[in-house]
Motif scaffolding. Structure first.
Motif, PDB file in Angstrom:
ATOM      1  N   SER A   1       0.664  -1.325   0.037  1.00 33.41           N
ATOM      2  CA  SER A   1       0.043   0.133  -0.170  1.00 33.41           C
ATOM      3  C   SER A   1       1.256   1.425   0.047  1.00 33.41           C
ATOM      4  O   SER A   1       2.318   1.177   0.630  1.00 33.41           O
TER       5      SER A   1
ATOM      6  N   ALA B   1      -6.202   1.068   4.558  1.00 28.60           N
ATOM      7  CA  ALA B   1      -7.518   1.980   4.506  1.00 28.60           C
ATOM      8  C   ALA B   1      -6.830   3.096   5.551  1.00 28.60           C
ATOM      9  O   ALA B   1      -7.797   4.422   5.786  1.00 28.60           O
TER      10      ALA B   1
ATOM     11  N   ALA C   1      -6.319  11.615   3.282  1.00 31.49           N
ATOM     12  CA  ALA C   1      -6.537  11.705   2.151  1.00 31.49           C
ATOM     13  C   ALA C   1      -6.184  13.277   2.179  1.00 31.49           C
ATOM     14  O   ALA C   1      -6.200  13.670   3.129  1.00 31.49           O
TER      15      ALA C   1
ATOM     16  N   ARG D   1     -11.126   8.026   5.451  1.00 27.62           N
ATOM     17  CA  ARG D   1     -11.548   7.491   5.312  1.00 27.62           C
ATOM     18  C   ARG D   1     -13.191   7.686   5.825  1.00 27.62           C
ATOM     19  O   ARG D   1     -12.584   7.993   7.449  1.00 27.62           O
TER      20      ARG D   1
ATOM     21  N   PRO E   1     -18.872   7.838   3.646  1.00 26.26           N
ATOM     22  CA  PRO E   1     -17.880   7.770   3.200  1.00 26.26           C
ATOM     23  C   PRO E   1     -18.586   8.348   1.360  1.00 26.26           C
ATOM     24  O   PRO E   1     -19.964   8.911   1.424  1.00 26.26           O
TER      25      PRO E   1
ATOM     26  N   ARG F   1     -17.627  11.842  -2.250  1.00 22.37           N
ATOM     27  CA  ARG F   1     -17.143  13.465  -2.201  1.00 22.37           C
ATOM     28  C   ARG F   1     -18.352  14.004  -0.950  1.00 22.37           C
ATOM     29  O   ARG F   1     -19.307  14.545  -0.994  1.00 22.37           O
TER      30      ARG F   1
ATOM     31  N   ASP G   1     -12.171  12.884  -1.779  1.00 19.76           N
ATOM     32  CA  ASP G   1     -13.340  12.001  -1.923  1.00 19.76           C
ATOM     33  C   ASP G   1     -12.563  10.821  -0.510  1.00 19.76           C
ATOM     34  O   ASP G   1     -11.455  10.571  -0.294  1.00 19.76           O
ATOM     35  N   ILE G   2     -13.997  10.741   0.601  1.00 15.87           N
ATOM     36  CA  ILE G   2     -13.042   9.849   1.689  1.00 15.87           C
ATOM     37  C   ILE G   2     -13.735   8.278   1.515  1.00 15.87           C
ATOM     38  O   ILE G   2     -15.181   7.780   0.886  1.00 15.87           O
ATOM     39  N   ARG G   3     -12.635   7.306   1.585  1.00  8.75           N
ATOM     40  CA  ARG G   3     -13.284   5.625   1.593  1.00  8.75           C
ATOM     41  C   ARG G   3     -14.485   5.584   2.462  1.00  8.75           C
ATOM     42  O   ARG G   3     -14.405   6.014   3.776  1.00  8.75           O
ATOM     43  N   PRO G   4     -14.683   4.717   2.232  1.00  9.33           N
ATOM     44  CA  PRO G   4     -15.440   3.059   3.312  1.00  9.33           C
ATOM     45  C   PRO G   4     -15.081   3.357   4.442  1.00  9.33           C
ATOM     46  O   PRO G   4     -13.353   2.478   4.096  1.00  9.33           O
TER      47      PRO G   4
END
Length: 549
Positions: free
Chosen positions: A46, A440, A444, A463, A522, A524, A546-549
């Motif tokens: 990652s 995760a 961001a 996230r 999560p 935009r 953008d925020i991830r799950p």
């Protein structure tokens, strides 16, 4: 493996403890836990941080690029796509711990650039991505990022070849170890072991070429190209393949020699090379602390070979009957517990490292494969229980029908073991939950630039859920800005969430911090950073993140 590989059982272990029933139950319980432990799957490394950061706007061209990963990597393809669409291949990259430092080309002009990278991690799995940044000011539109693709024929070939290697190492070399420590191999078992090891000698080099194809995203038709083989050998999996070839060659040599001390010593070396091969690459062996994980993979692989390699020889000896079968059972029952405790301890350690939490069993593809393997193991233990409590004593007493049923049960166990190998081989394509958790946790970040002021916003982790935000503010021309107050405003109109306002505080490192922030969903999010420059001037910097799950 890139993989480390998995758990097998044997009729002999169940039927060989006829006179030690209490300890048998304890050993079976421990061994079941070890069998359920996930092996070192090939998983994705990652990217934790990039310099320049994603969407950063730089005042001047950087002297180098820095990509920080969660584990050491080796570069495969590094390119810089410039504002006019031309691509420059980057070289002379060096690794500093887990950070890849890449010299930047001289004379980079203004506009939006894309740093495209493809690397291979210590577990042998190739991953890639892109980082978009701008010099001076963003261009009208950044060059498109290359999407990662998969080639189904290559994936299928990798899976099949990996099963063949597992069978050769665990069943072939394991049978040679059985011959050295327990009893001579029946002719059928010796022939099968030799065929499996020869198959493995052919499959191991082929797997290297397939590794190269996967690393370079080339189709199966390109297997004959030199670059694919060179790339495969350059990864840590190349070491695994070389050690696997060594183990198989030693196994064949031990099988060819007369049974005795010399052949037994060579068989022991083959078994050790098997464990070393599987510990040389793979996500579990690359995980910290490696002083524990690599030995754990080694012990686990050796234990699997010791158990699995006994299946076919014991089955054929039982089918033939006679005093040789009873002697082999007694000797196996005496020696095999020595491998059970280290195997169990290693398996439990790897399970803790890879799964992390129980919910990963049904929330990740890796865990779902684990559940399939669990179902196969339950069937395997059902046969084992049948052998132990219904067939062992009659077979030892000379009951021909019970002996034949026992031999058929061992054959069924062998088929289940092969099915377990097939399930374990699919872990090659699923990242373990631990790696997913690390990904995760990646922050961001965005860069917002206006004439009066600019801001670099980083939300950690990137996230949904509890997060913290760090904001660095500068003037529009990259000068220092002693703001009187900074406020972070987040909203998500698509989810019906009105603005969430939080005032930032200065922790003393030059940045502004917002702690105790919760991003509920999560998606935009619209971000606005209100910078109070003076009592009469406020700059409102707005963008999306953008925020991830």
């Amino acid at each position: 493996m890139r993989t480390q590989h998995r758990r097998v059982t044997t009729a002999g272990r169940h039927i060989g403890f006829a006179h030690h029933e209490p300890s048998l139950r304890t050993i079976l319980l421990i061994f079941l836990l070890a069998l359920l432990a996930p092996q070192a799957a090939l998983a994705h490394a990652s990217l934790l941080r990039a310099e320049p950061a994603e969407n950063a706007v730089l005042a001047a061209a950087p002297g180098s690029f820095r990509l920080t990963f969660n584990e050491p990597v080796s570069p495969l393809v590094l390119r810089l796509v410039q504002p006019d669409g031309t691509a420059v291949t980057l070289g002379d990259a060096r690794l500093e711990d887990a950070t890849l430092v890449i010299p930047a080309p001289a004379g980079l002009g203004p506009g939006t650039h894309v740093l495209s990278w493809r690397v291979v991690s210590e577990d042998g799995h190739p991953v890639g991505g892109s980082v978009v940044f701008s010099i001076g000011a963003p261009g009208a539109g950044p060059p498109p990022q290359a999407a990662e693709t998969t080639d189904q024929p290559v994936d299928t070939a990798i899976w099949l070849v990996r099963i063949a290697i597992y069978a050769a190492l665990f069943l072939g070399v394991g049978a040679v170890a059985f011959r050295a420590a327990i009893a001579p191999l029946p002719r059928g078992a010796a022939r099968t072991a030799a065929v499996l090891m020869l198959l493995g000698l052919a499959a191991a080099p082929v797997s290297v070429g397939l590794q190269g194809l996967d690393a370079l995203e080339m189709p199966l038709a390109e297997l004959g190209r030199r670059v694919a083989w060179a790339t495969g050998w350059s990864t840590s999996y190349g070491t695994t393949a070389a050690l696997a070839v060594l183990a198989l060659a030693l196994g064949l040599l031990a099988l060819a020699l007369r049974r005795g001390r010399i052949s037994a010593a060579i068989a022991l070396l083959a078994l050790a090379a098997t464990g070393t091969a599987l510990a040389a690459s793979g996500h579990a062996s690359a995980a910290a602390p490696q002083i524990l994980t690599r030995p754990a993979v080694f012990l686990h692989a050796v234990g699997i070979a010791a158990w699995a390699g006994a299946l076919l020889p014991l089955g054929l000896l039982l089918r033939a009957g006679g005093p040789g079968a009873a002697t082999a059972l007694r000797r196996f029952s005496t020696l095999i517990p020595i491998a059970v405790l280290p195997l169990a301890a290693a398996g439990i350690l790897l399970a803790v490292v890879q799964l992390g939490q129980v919910s990963a069993l049904w929330t990740t593809a890796y865990g779902q494969v684990f559940l399939v393997k669990l179902a196969l193991l339950l069937a395997l233990f059902g046969l084992a229980a049948l052998n132990r409590w219904h067939l062992t004593k009659p077979a030892e007493a000379g009951d021909g029908q019970a002996t034949r049923r026992l031999a058929r049960s061992v054959a069924a166990e062998t088929l289940l073991v092969l099915a377990i190998f097939a399930a374990a081989a699919t872990w090659r394509f699923t990242p373990p939950p631990r790696a997913l958790a690390e990904a995760a946790a990646r922050p961001a970040s965005i860069h917002i630039h206006t004439a009066p002021a600019m801001a670099d916003l980083t939300i950690t982790p990137g996230r949904a859920g509890p997060v913290s935000a760090s904001i660095v503010v500068l003037t529009g021309d990259f000068g220092p800005l002693d703001a009187k107050e900074v406020t972070l405003v987040l909203s998500n109109p698509a989810a019906g969430i009105e603005p969430i306002r939080r005032k930032a505080v200065k922790p003393g490192d030059g940045s502004w911090q917002v702690d105790g922030l919760i991003i509920p969903v999560p998606g935009r999010w619209t971000v606005r950073v209100d910078v109070l420059i003076s009592d009469f001037e406020i700059a409102k910097l707005e963008d999306v993140i953008d925020i991830r799950p």
